[in-house]
Design a protein around this motif. Structure first.
Motif, PDB file in Angstrom:
ATOM      1  N   ARG A   1       2.296  22.778   5.959  1.00 36.32           N
ATOM      2  CA  ARG A   1       1.641  22.069   4.861  1.00 36.32           C
ATOM      3  C   ARG A   1       0.144  21.931   5.124  1.00 36.32           C
ATOM      4  NH1 ARG A   1       4.926  19.000   1.288  1.00 36.32           N
ATOM      5  NH2 ARG A   1       7.160  19.159   1.753  1.00 36.32           N
ATOM      6  N   ARG A   2      -0.217  21.618   6.347  1.00 36.45           N
ATOM      7  CA  ARG A   2      -1.631  21.450   6.680  1.00 36.45           C
ATOM      8  C   ARG A   2      -2.380  22.779   6.608  1.00 36.45           C
ATOM      9  NH1 ARG A   2       0.048  17.011  11.298  1.00 36.45           N
ATOM     10  NH2 ARG A   2      -0.129  15.193   9.905  1.00 36.45           N
ATOM     11  N   ALA A   3      -1.717  23.879   6.953  1.00 35.59           N
ATOM     12  CA  ALA A   3      -2.348  25.194   6.827  1.00 35.59           C
ATOM     13  C   ALA A   3      -2.565  25.547   5.353  1.00 35.59           C
ATOM     14  CB  ALA A   3      -1.473  26.253   7.501  1.00 35.59           C
ATOM     15  N   ILE A   4      -1.592  25.243   4.513  1.00 36.11           N
ATOM     16  CA  ILE A   4      -1.733  25.490   3.075  1.00 36.11           C
ATOM     17  C   ILE A   4      -2.886  24.650   2.514  1.00 36.11           C
ATOM     18  CG2 ILE A   4      -0.605  25.127   0.836  1.00 36.11           C
ATOM     19  CD1 ILE A   4       2.072  25.795   2.292  1.00 36.11           C
ATOM     20  N   ALA A   5      -2.963  23.386   2.948  1.00 35.98           N
ATOM     21  CA  ALA A   5      -4.049  22.513   2.485  1.00 35.98           C
ATOM     22  C   ALA A   5      -5.412  23.060   2.884  1.00 35.98           C
ATOM     23  CB  ALA A   5      -3.853  21.100   3.048  1.00 35.98           C
TER      24      ALA A   5
ATOM     25  N   ALA B   1       4.713  10.519   3.373  1.00 39.76           N
ATOM     26  CA  ALA B   1       3.954  10.722   4.613  1.00 39.76           C
ATOM     27  C   ALA B   1       4.722  10.625   5.928  1.00 39.76           C
ATOM     28  CB  ALA B   1       2.796   9.726   4.636  1.00 39.76           C
ATOM     29  N   PRO B   2       5.981  11.057   6.023  1.00 38.20           N
ATOM     30  CA  PRO B   2       6.591  11.085   7.359  1.00 38.20           C
ATOM     31  C   PRO B   2       5.831  12.060   8.261  1.00 38.20           C
ATOM     32  CG  PRO B   2       7.959  12.272   5.796  1.00 38.20           C
ATOM     33  CD  PRO B   2       6.894  11.586   4.997  1.00 38.20           C
ATOM     34  N   GLY B   3       5.428  11.599   9.413  1.00 36.95           N
ATOM     35  CA  GLY B   3       4.618  12.420  10.313  1.00 36.95           C
ATOM     36  C   GLY B   3       3.132  12.277  10.101  1.00 36.95           C
ATOM     37  N   GLY B   4       2.725  11.598   9.033  1.00 35.38           N
ATOM     38  CA  GLY B   4       1.306  11.332   8.808  1.00 35.38           C
ATOM     39  C   GLY B   4       0.816  10.207   9.703  1.00 35.38           C
ATOM     40  N   TYR B   5      -0.497  10.112   9.851  1.00 40.53           N
ATOM     41  CA  TYR B   5      -1.053   9.056  10.710  1.00 40.53           C
ATOM     42  C   TYR B   5      -2.510   8.791  10.353  1.00 40.53           C
ATOM     43  CZ  TYR B   5      -3.222  12.921  13.369  1.00 40.53           C
ATOM     44  OH  TYR B   5      -3.945  14.030  13.740  1.00 40.53           O
ATOM     45  N   PHE B   6      -2.983   7.616  10.808  1.00 38.37           N
ATOM     46  CA  PHE B   6      -4.420   7.325  10.767  1.00 38.37           C
ATOM     47  C   PHE B   6      -4.869   6.969  12.177  1.00 38.37           C
ATOM     48  CE2 PHE B   6      -2.624   3.077  10.369  1.00 38.37           C
ATOM     49  CZ  PHE B   6      -3.522   2.262  11.035  1.00 38.37           C
ATOM     50  N   ILE B   7      -6.167   6.960  12.391  1.00 40.57           N
ATOM     51  CA  ILE B   7      -6.740   6.620  13.695  1.00 40.57           C
ATOM     52  C   ILE B   7      -7.203   5.163  13.644  1.00 40.57           C
ATOM     53  CG2 ILE B   7      -8.481   7.170  15.423  1.00 40.57           C
ATOM     54  CD1 ILE B   7      -6.412   9.383  14.989  1.00 40.57           C
TER      55      ILE B   7
ATOM     56  N   PRO C   1       0.848  -1.204   0.000  1.00 33.20           N
ATOM     57  CA  PRO C   1       0.000   0.000   0.000  1.00 33.20           C
ATOM     58  C   PRO C   1       0.880   1.250   0.000  1.00 33.20           C
ATOM     59  CG  PRO C   1      -0.444  -1.454   1.886  1.00 33.20           C
ATOM     60  CD  PRO C   1       0.863  -1.854   1.298  1.00 33.20           C
ATOM     61  N   VAL C   2       0.366   2.331  -0.543  1.00 36.46           N
ATOM     62  CA  VAL C   2       1.109   3.588  -0.649  1.00 36.46           C
ATOM     63  C   VAL C   2       0.325   4.699   0.041  1.00 36.46           C
ATOM     64  CG1 VAL C   2       2.059   5.301  -2.242  1.00 36.46           C
ATOM     65  CG2 VAL C   2       2.158   2.862  -2.830  1.00 36.46           C
ATOM     66  N   ASP C   3       1.007   5.428   0.926  1.00 33.81           N
ATOM     67  CA  ASP C   3       0.393   6.589   1.580  1.00 33.81           C
ATOM     68  C   ASP C   3       0.428   7.759   0.592  1.00 33.81           C
ATOM     69  OD1 ASP C   3       0.055   5.222   4.079  1.00 33.81           O
ATOM     70  OD2 ASP C   3       2.187   5.536   4.477  1.00 33.81           O
ATOM     71  N   PHE C   4      -0.360   7.625  -0.458  1.00 32.21           N
ATOM     72  CA  PHE C   4      -0.271   8.533  -1.596  1.00 32.21           C
ATOM     73  C   PHE C   4      -0.639   9.963  -1.220  1.00 32.21           C
ATOM     74  CE2 PHE C   4      -2.585  10.480  -5.249  1.00 32.21           C
ATOM     75  CZ  PHE C   4      -1.459  10.786  -5.994  1.00 32.21           C
ATOM     76  N   ALA C   5       0.200  10.894  -1.671  1.00 30.26           N
ATOM     77  CA  ALA C   5       0.039  12.342  -1.464  1.00 30.26           C
ATOM     78  C   ALA C   5       0.238  12.747  -0.012  1.00 30.26           C
ATOM     79  CB  ALA C   5      -1.314  12.835  -1.974  1.00 30.26           C
ATOM     80  N   GLY C   6       0.440  11.766   0.870  1.00 35.59           N
ATOM     81  CA  GLY C   6       0.589  12.026   2.296  1.00 35.59           C
ATOM     82  C   GLY C   6      -0.577  11.551   3.132  1.00 35.59           C
ATOM     83  N   ARG C   7      -1.593  10.983   2.472  1.00 31.07           N
ATOM     84  CA  ARG C   7      -2.747  10.458   3.207  1.00 31.07           C
ATOM     85  C   ARG C   7      -2.440   9.032   3.664  1.00 31.07           C
ATOM     86  NH1 ARG C   7      -9.050  11.446   1.799  1.00 31.07           N
ATOM     87  NH2 ARG C   7      -9.948  10.322   3.557  1.00 31.07           N
ATOM     88  N   ALA C   8      -2.570   8.791   4.947  1.00 33.01           N
ATOM     89  CA  ALA C   8      -2.179   7.504   5.524  1.00 33.01           C
ATOM     90  C   ALA C   8      -3.184   6.415   5.182  1.00 33.01           C
ATOM     91  CB  ALA C   8      -2.054   7.627   7.038  1.00 33.01           C
ATOM     92  N   VAL C   9      -2.674   5.295   4.711  1.00 33.93           N
ATOM     93  CA  VAL C   9      -3.493   4.097   4.506  1.00 33.93           C
ATOM     94  C   VAL C   9      -3.905   3.536   5.863  1.00 33.93           C
ATOM     95  CG1 VAL C   9      -3.435   1.710   3.659  1.00 33.93           C
ATOM     96  CG2 VAL C   9      -2.365   3.537   2.330  1.00 33.93           C
TER      97      VAL C   9
ATOM     98  N   GLN D   1     -11.145  16.866  -4.325  1.00 36.87           N
ATOM     99  CA  GLN D   1      -9.874  17.443  -3.912  1.00 36.87           C
ATOM    100  C   GLN D   1      -9.376  16.741  -2.665  1.00 36.87           C
ATOM    101  OE1 GLN D   1      -9.881  21.463  -2.320  1.00 36.87           O
ATOM    102  NE2 GLN D   1     -12.110  21.478  -2.116  1.00 36.87           N
ATOM    103  N   SER D   2      -8.103  16.965  -2.357  1.00 33.32           N
ATOM    104  CA  SER D   2      -7.487  16.283  -1.214  1.00 33.32           C
ATOM    105  C   SER D   2      -8.240  16.548   0.078  1.00 33.32           C
ATOM    106  CB  SER D   2      -6.023  16.723  -1.063  1.00 33.32           C
ATOM    107  OG  SER D   2      -5.243  16.244  -2.127  1.00 33.32           O
ATOM    108  N   GLY D   3      -8.674  17.788   0.268  1.00 32.96           N
ATOM    109  CA  GLY D   3      -9.505  18.102   1.424  1.00 32.96           C
ATOM    110  C   GLY D   3      -8.725  18.246   2.718  1.00 32.96           C
ATOM    111  N   VAL D   4      -9.456  18.447   3.801  1.00 36.32           N
ATOM    112  CA  VAL D   4      -8.875  18.540   5.139  1.00 36.32           C
ATOM    113  C   VAL D   4      -9.106  17.201   5.824  1.00 36.32           C
ATOM    114  CG1 VAL D   4      -8.955  19.707   7.364  1.00 36.32           C
ATOM    115  CG2 VAL D   4      -9.233  21.028   5.245  1.00 36.32           C
ATOM    116  N   VAL D   5      -8.044  16.439   5.986  1.00 37.38           N
ATOM    117  CA  VAL D   5      -8.127  15.075   6.499  1.00 37.38           C
ATOM    118  C   VAL D   5      -7.180  14.934   7.687  1.00 37.38           C
ATOM    119  CG1 VAL D   5      -7.791  12.624   5.957  1.00 37.38           C
ATOM    120  CG2 VAL D   5      -8.652  14.195   4.193  1.00 37.38           C
ATOM    121  N   GLU D   6      -7.668  14.474   8.819  1.00 38.85           N
ATOM    122  CA  GLU D   6      -6.801  14.299   9.986  1.00 38.85           C
ATOM    123  C   GLU D   6      -5.670  13.333   9.669  1.00 38.85           C
ATOM    124  OE1 GLU D   6      -6.867  13.142  14.746  1.00 38.85           O
ATOM    125  OE2 GLU D   6      -8.697  12.924  13.551  1.00 38.85           O
ATOM    126  N   GLY D   7      -4.467  13.733  10.037  1.00 37.67           N
ATOM    127  CA  GLY D   7      -3.313  12.870   9.845  1.00 37.67           C
ATOM    128  C   GLY D   7      -2.666  12.964   8.484  1.00 37.67           C
ATOM    129  N   HIS D   8      -3.271  13.696   7.548  1.00 41.02           N
ATOM    130  CA  HIS D   8      -2.714  13.841   6.204  1.00 41.02           C
ATOM    131  C   HIS D   8      -1.404  14.628   6.287  1.00 41.02           C
ATOM    132  CE1 HIS D   8      -2.548  14.220   1.895  1.00 41.02           C
ATOM    133  NE2 HIS D   8      -3.804  13.878   1.700  1.00 41.02           N
TER     134      HIS D   8
END
Length: 399
Positions: free
Chosen positions: A286-290, A164-170, A133-141, A306-313
Motif C-alpha cells: 500500500r505504501r509503495a502504491i501511495a 489504520a491497523p499497522g499505522g502509527y505516529f511519532i 478521533p478517526v485515523d481517516f484514510a489510514g493516517r494516524a491521529v 493529496q494524501s502524500g507520502v506520510v510516515e506511519g500512514h
C-alpha cells in the motif's frame, strides 16, 4: 494502454492459506464461540501492541460496545469528525448521547485539535464526555496531543482506527505509537470489512489496556451474560448458595446487564488469523502504491491536495483533491475505474441536519468534500493497473 477488467477502489485478497484456515474450522466442532476467537484476539493484540482485544461482529458493533462500556448517557455530548463513516457518530446516538462535530485540518483531513479545544473552552465543565478521533484514510491521529486535552477536561477517548491497523505516529519522545496500542486512547476499534487491511467478510475488534473495560466489553458483546466458569464473574448473589465460581455447575450463568449479540464466529476469526500473517506485506505494498501516486501527481496543476507520502500512514485510501471532481469520477467509470468518494460530511446527512446541523457549519470539511476522490488502493493492484489509473486521470485533465 487499455485495461478492460474493472478496477475497484478497494478489494480483498483471499489466499490458499485463507481457504485452508476456513476449511479447518468448518471441519471442526466449533463454528462459533470456539478457540479461534481467543487466538485471533491474542494475535491481533500482539500485532497492535495492546494488552487486550475483544473480537466483535463488525466495526459498528465495536463502536457501540465502546460507548456502552464508557456509560454514555442521554444528553451527554461527544465530539467527533464529520469526515468519517456515519458509525463513528451514530454509536453516540445509540446510547442517547449528542454528537458534536468539529472541523477537520484541511491538510491532514483529520479531526482538528484546535477546533475541538475551542468547543471545550466555550462549554461549562462536564458538558462533554469524550472524543472520537478517526485515523481517516489510514493516517494516524496524534493521540498524544488529544490525550493531553482529554486529561485537562476529564474526557475519555475512543480511537476509530478502522482504516489504520499497522499505522502509527511519532510521539514527542520520538517513539512510534501504533494505532490502537492503548497508550493514549481508552478504547480503539478496528473493522475487518472486505476492503480493509484484514478481511473477514465482516468483523471488528476493540483493543484496550484497561482490564475493567475489557471485562465489560466481554459481557456486553454476549447479551450481558457471565457464565459460572467465567473468570470475570462478579456477581455477589451466587445461585442456590454456591460459594464460589469453582463450584458452579456447567449450566449456571448470570445476565448482569443488558447486552447484545455482537460476537464474531470462528470461521471469520480463522480467516482473520490467516490474513494477519501477511498484514505487514500488505502495508508495504500500500505504501509503495501511495508513493507512486504521489510522484505522479505532485505539483500537477489540477491537484489541490493529496494524501502524500506520510510516515506511519496505513493507506486504506489514497485521496486526491481535484477541480471538476464529478467530471473525473464519471470519466474514470467510463474507463472501468471505480473510484469512490470518502465521505459526504456526516453533519450534512439528513439525519444530522434534523439535529440542527447546516451547510456552512464546518467549512474545511465541506470544502474537502467538494474536491475529494479516493483512487484504487489495495495490495493486489498491479503496477500496470496503477499506471492505467494515472494515465487516465492525466488524459482527463489533458496533463
Amino acid at each position: 494502454m487499455k485495461i478492460t477488467s474493472p478496477i475497484p477502489y478497494g478489494k480483498q485478497y483471499i489466499s490458499e492459506d485463507d481457504l485452508n484456515a476456513v476449511q479447518e474450522v468448518l471441519r471442526s466442532t466449533h463454528l462459533t464461540q470456539g478457540p479461534k476467537i481467543q487466538e485471533f484476539e491474542e494475535k491481533f493484540a500482539a500485532y497492535i501492541g495492546a494488552a487486550y482485544a475483544v473480537a466483535t461482529s463488525n466495526g459498528t458493533a465495536s463502536l457501540h460496545l465502546c460507548t456502552m462500556a464508557l456509560n454514555v448517557k442521554n444528553g451527554q455530548k461527544v465530539i467527533t469528525t464529520p469526515i468519517t463513516f456515519a458509525a463513528s457518530a451514530n454509536c453516540v446516538r445509540y446510547c442517547g448521547g449528542e454528537v458534536v462535530f468539529a472541523d477537520i485540518d484541511p491538510q491532514t483531513y483529520l479531526l482538528d485539535i484546535s477546533s475541538v479545544e475551542k468547543l471545550l473552552e466555550a462549554a461549562s465543565p462536564g458538558t462533554y464526555a469524550g472524543i472520537i478521533p478517526v485515523d481517516f484514510a489510514g493516517r494516524a491521529v496524534n493521540l498524544e496531543a488529544f490525550k493531553q486535552l482529554a486529561t485537562k477536561y476529564n474526557l475519555w477517548i475512543i480511537e476509530d482506527a478502522c482504516h489504520a491497523p499497522g499505522g502509527y505516529f511519532i510521539d514527542s519522545k520520538g517513539n512510534k505509537q501504533l494505532c490502537g496500542n492503548g497508550k493514549f486512547a481508552d478504547l480503539s476499534i478496528f473493522s475487518f470489512h472486505p476492503v480493509k487491511h484484514i478481511a473477514c467478510g465482516e468483523g471488528g475488534m476493540v483493543t484496550t489496556n484497561n482490564l475493567e473495560l475489557f471485562k465489560q466489553l466481554n459481557r456486553l458483546r454476549s447479551h450481558g451474560i457471565t457464565k459460572g466458569d467465567d473468570q470475570y464473574i462478579n456477581s455477589k448473589d451466587f445461585a442456590a448458595g454456591i460459594a464460589n465460581a469453582a463450584d458452579f455447575p456447567g449450566w449456571y450463568m448470570e445476565m448482569q446487564q443488558l447486552g447484545y449479540n455482537y460476537r464474531l464466529t470462528d470461521i471469520q476469526a480463522a480467516l482473520g488469523i490467516s490474513q494477519l500473517t501477511r498484514a505487514d506485506q500488505g502495508l508495504e505494498r500500500r505504501r509503495a502504491i501511495a508513493a507512486n501516486y504521489f510522484n505522479a501527481f505532485n505539483e500537477k496543476p489540477f491537484v489541490l491536495n493529496q494524501s502524500g507520502v506520510v510516515e506511519g500512514h496505513a493507506y486504506h485510501l489514497y485521496i486526491l483533491e481535484v477541480e471538476n471532481r464529478l467530471g473525473l469520477y464519471n470519466y474514470l467509470r467510463q474507463h472501468n475505474i471505480y473510484a469512490q468518494i470518502h465521505y459526504i460530511p456526516c453533519h450534512l446527512m439528513p439525519y444530522y441536519r434534523q439535529q440542527g446541523w447546516n451547510e456552512g457549519d464546518l467549512p474545511n470539511a465541506e470544502a474537502y468534500y467538494r474536491h475529494c476522490i479516493s483512487l484504487p488502493m489495495y495490495p493486489t493492484l498491479t503496477d500496470l493497473e496503477q499506471e492505467f489509473v494515472i494515465d487516465t486521470i492525466n488524459k482527463f485533465y489533458h496533463a
